[in-house]
Design an enzyme around this catalytic site. Structure first.
Site, PDB file in Angstrom:
ATOM      1  N   ASP A  45       0.845  -1.203   0.000  1.00 28.89           N
ATOM      2  CA  ASP A  45       0.000   0.000   0.000  1.00 28.89           C
ATOM      3  C   ASP A  45       0.881   1.254   0.000  1.00 28.89           C
ATOM      4  O   ASP A  45       0.376   2.377  -0.065  1.00 28.89           O
ATOM      5  CB  ASP A  45      -1.020  -0.008   1.145  1.00 28.89           C
ATOM      6  CG  ASP A  45      -0.397  -0.052   2.526  1.00 28.89           C
ATOM      7  OD1 ASP A  45       0.836  -0.122   2.622  1.00 28.89           O
ATOM      8  OD2 ASP A  45      -1.168  -0.010   3.513  1.00 28.89           O
ATOM      9  N   SER A  46       2.201   1.050   0.009  1.00 28.29           N
ATOM     10  CA  SER A  46       3.129   2.156  -0.252  1.00 28.29           C
ATOM     11  C   SER A  46       2.818   2.798  -1.604  1.00 28.29           C
ATOM     12  O   SER A  46       3.263   3.908  -1.886  1.00 28.29           O
ATOM     13  CB  SER A  46       4.584   1.666  -0.227  1.00 28.29           C
ATOM     14  OG  SER A  46       4.726   0.523  -1.050  1.00 28.29           O
ATOM     15  N   ASP A  84      -0.928  -6.281  -0.124  1.00 27.60           N
ATOM     16  CA  ASP A  84      -1.255  -5.601   1.140  1.00 27.60           C
ATOM     17  C   ASP A  84      -2.763  -5.448   1.308  1.00 27.60           C
ATOM     18  O   ASP A  84      -3.470  -5.077   0.362  1.00 27.60           O
ATOM     19  CB  ASP A  84      -0.639  -4.198   1.134  1.00 27.60           C
ATOM     20  CG  ASP A  84       0.524  -4.064   2.090  1.00 27.60           C
ATOM     21  OD1 ASP A  84       0.694  -4.930   2.972  1.00 27.60           O
ATOM     22  OD2 ASP A  84       1.277  -3.081   1.949  1.00 27.60           O
ATOM     23  N   LYS A 112      -0.998  -9.445   3.284  1.00 28.01           N
ATOM     24  CA  LYS A 112      -0.224  -8.906   4.421  1.00 28.01           C
ATOM     25  C   LYS A 112      -1.084  -7.899   5.166  1.00 28.01           C
ATOM     26  O   LYS A 112      -1.790  -7.106   4.535  1.00 28.01           O
ATOM     27  CB  LYS A 112       1.067  -8.264   3.913  1.00 28.01           C
ATOM     28  CG  LYS A 112       1.881  -7.606   5.029  1.00 28.01           C
ATOM     29  CD  LYS A 112       3.280  -7.247   4.588  1.00 28.01           C
ATOM     30  CE  LYS A 112       3.391  -5.917   3.856  1.00 28.01           C
ATOM     31  NZ  LYS A 112       2.894  -4.764   4.619  1.00 28.01           N
ATOM     32  N   GLU A 114      -1.225  -5.282   8.886  1.00 26.91           N
ATOM     33  CA  GLU A 114      -0.455  -4.635   9.957  1.00 26.91           C
ATOM     34  C   GLU A 114      -1.181  -4.758  11.287  1.00 26.91           C
ATOM     35  O   GLU A 114      -2.347  -4.373  11.388  1.00 26.91           O
ATOM     36  CB  GLU A 114      -0.277  -3.143   9.633  1.00 26.91           C
ATOM     37  CG  GLU A 114       0.430  -2.893   8.316  1.00 26.91           C
ATOM     38  CD  GLU A 114       0.559  -1.402   7.988  1.00 26.91           C
ATOM     39  OE1 GLU A 114       0.224  -0.547   8.836  1.00 26.91           O
ATOM     40  OE2 GLU A 114       0.990  -1.101   6.861  1.00 26.91           O
ATOM     41  N   GLU A 181       9.205  -3.963  10.499  1.00 25.82           N
ATOM     42  CA  GLU A 181       9.619  -2.663   9.936  1.00 25.82           C
ATOM     43  C   GLU A 181      10.147  -1.736  11.029  1.00 25.82           C
ATOM     44  O   GLU A 181       9.471  -1.505  12.055  1.00 25.82           O
ATOM     45  CB  GLU A 181       8.422  -2.015   9.223  1.00 25.82           C
ATOM     46  CG  GLU A 181       8.757  -0.659   8.610  1.00 25.82           C
ATOM     47  CD  GLU A 181       7.749  -0.170   7.591  1.00 25.82           C
ATOM     48  OE1 GLU A 181       6.807  -0.915   7.238  1.00 25.82           O
ATOM     49  OE2 GLU A 181       7.917   0.983   7.134  1.00 25.82           O
TER      50      GLU A 181
HETATM   51  O1  KIV Z   1       3.555  -1.100   1.606  1.00 25.33           O
HETATM   52  C1  KIV Z   1       4.739  -1.452   1.604  1.00 25.33           C
HETATM   53  O2  KIV Z   1       5.508  -1.179   0.688  1.00 25.33           O
HETATM   54  C2  KIV Z   1       5.228  -2.216   2.759  1.00 25.33           C
HETATM   55  C3  KIV Z   1       6.706  -2.405   2.877  1.00 25.33           C
HETATM   56  C4  KIV Z   1       7.296  -1.178   3.452  1.00 25.33           C
HETATM   57  C5  KIV Z   1       7.059  -3.609   3.660  1.00 25.33           C
HETATM   58  O3  KIV Z   1       4.462  -2.635   3.579  1.00 25.33           O
END
Ligand code: KIV
Length: 264
Positions: A45-46, A84, A112, A114, A181
């Site tokens: 989600d970056s 994500d 993934k 958080e 992280e």
């Molecule tokens: O969204 C992302 O790119 C991430 C990485 C920083 C691990 O979660």
């Protein structure tokens, strides 16, 4: 490259073979990464920050992640592909099931999310329904408004113990992998040793089983700022393919991250 599965990563952990991973958002870069045998790709989600120019990841939707996951899967048919789960898409186990489905259908092998021990029930629910989960602990970018900024996590003893306990609880709940992280390298080493699942670090020192970088940071082209723990491999090699190959090699050799690219 043969298809990479979680079993390969587990084997590499037991063998002490360190592996690299990277974010990607489109088919062309995914293909470039696969051409260099990048084993793990994350549609992070970056993308809210590096593709959309936002200051955080909160505006990213399931539709965004599914769209980019489909594209990355086209470019890299063989990587282990993680997608994500965006902000608020897994607030309850039911939400998580509903929202993980389009990501798996778009080609992800794993989702993934958080969060700490509160995610245990969600992880068990997803795993029982055939959705593998990578947990994400330490600095959680979706919680930036709770922290009041992007800060290293786990520096104090109490916080470090909580992170270790969270990691153990999430593994017990069924998490198949963990991203850590921005935590002190010594804490990342303790957590990596305590878990049987592979641990991938970013800003977490060199003792994790794998490393991950945001691709725009690895090429030194991020719009805003490049974190201290990231390395601009394009500047070092002058060529994108060589940059990727060097990153993979430096992780495997334990050269990256070095002291200069370690936070605490
Ligand atoms: O969204 C992302 O790119 C991430 C990485 C920083 C691990 O979660």
């Amino acid at each position: 490259m043969k298809p990479i599965t979680i079993n390969d990563l587990r084997k590499w952990k037991t063998q002490g073979h360190k592996f690299a991973s990277v974010t990607a958002y489109d088919a062309s870069f995914a293909q470039l990464f696969e051409s260099q045998a990048m084993p793990v790709i994350l549609v992070g989600d970056s993308l809210g920050m590096v593709l959309h120019g936002q200051n955080d990841t909160l505006s990213v939707s399931i539709e965004h992640i599914a769209y980019h996951t489909r594209a990355v899967r086209k470019g890299s048919p063989n990587c282990l592909l993680m997608a994500d789960m965006p902000f608020m898409s897994y607030a309850t186990p039911q939400d998580a099931c509903q929202n993980a489905a389009p990501l798996m259908q778009a080609g992800a092998n794993m989702v993934k999310m958080e969060g700490g021990a509160w995610l245990a029930e969600t992880i068990t629910t997803l795993t029982q329904r055939s959705v593998p989960v990578c947990a994400h602990l330490g600095l959680l970018p979706q919680s930036v408004n709770i922290y009041g900024g992007y800060k290293v996590q786990g520096k104090e003893q109490e916080q470090a113990e909580r992170l270790l306990n969270d990691a153990l609880a999430l593994e017990k709940a069924g998490a198949q992998m963990l991203v850590l992280e921005c935590v002190p390298a010594s804490l990342a080493a303790t957590i990596t040793q305590a878990l049987t699942i592979p641990v991938i670090g970013i800003g977490a020192g060199s003792h994790t089983d794998g490393q991950i970088l945001v691709m725009h940071d690895m090429f030194g082209i991020s719009a805003n700022y490049i974190p201290k723990f990231s390395k601009n491999y394009l500047a070092v090699s002058g060529d994108m393919r060589k940059a990727v190959a060097q990153y993979i090699d430096e992780v495997a050799q334990g050269i990256f991250p070095d002291a200069e690219h370690t936070l605490a």
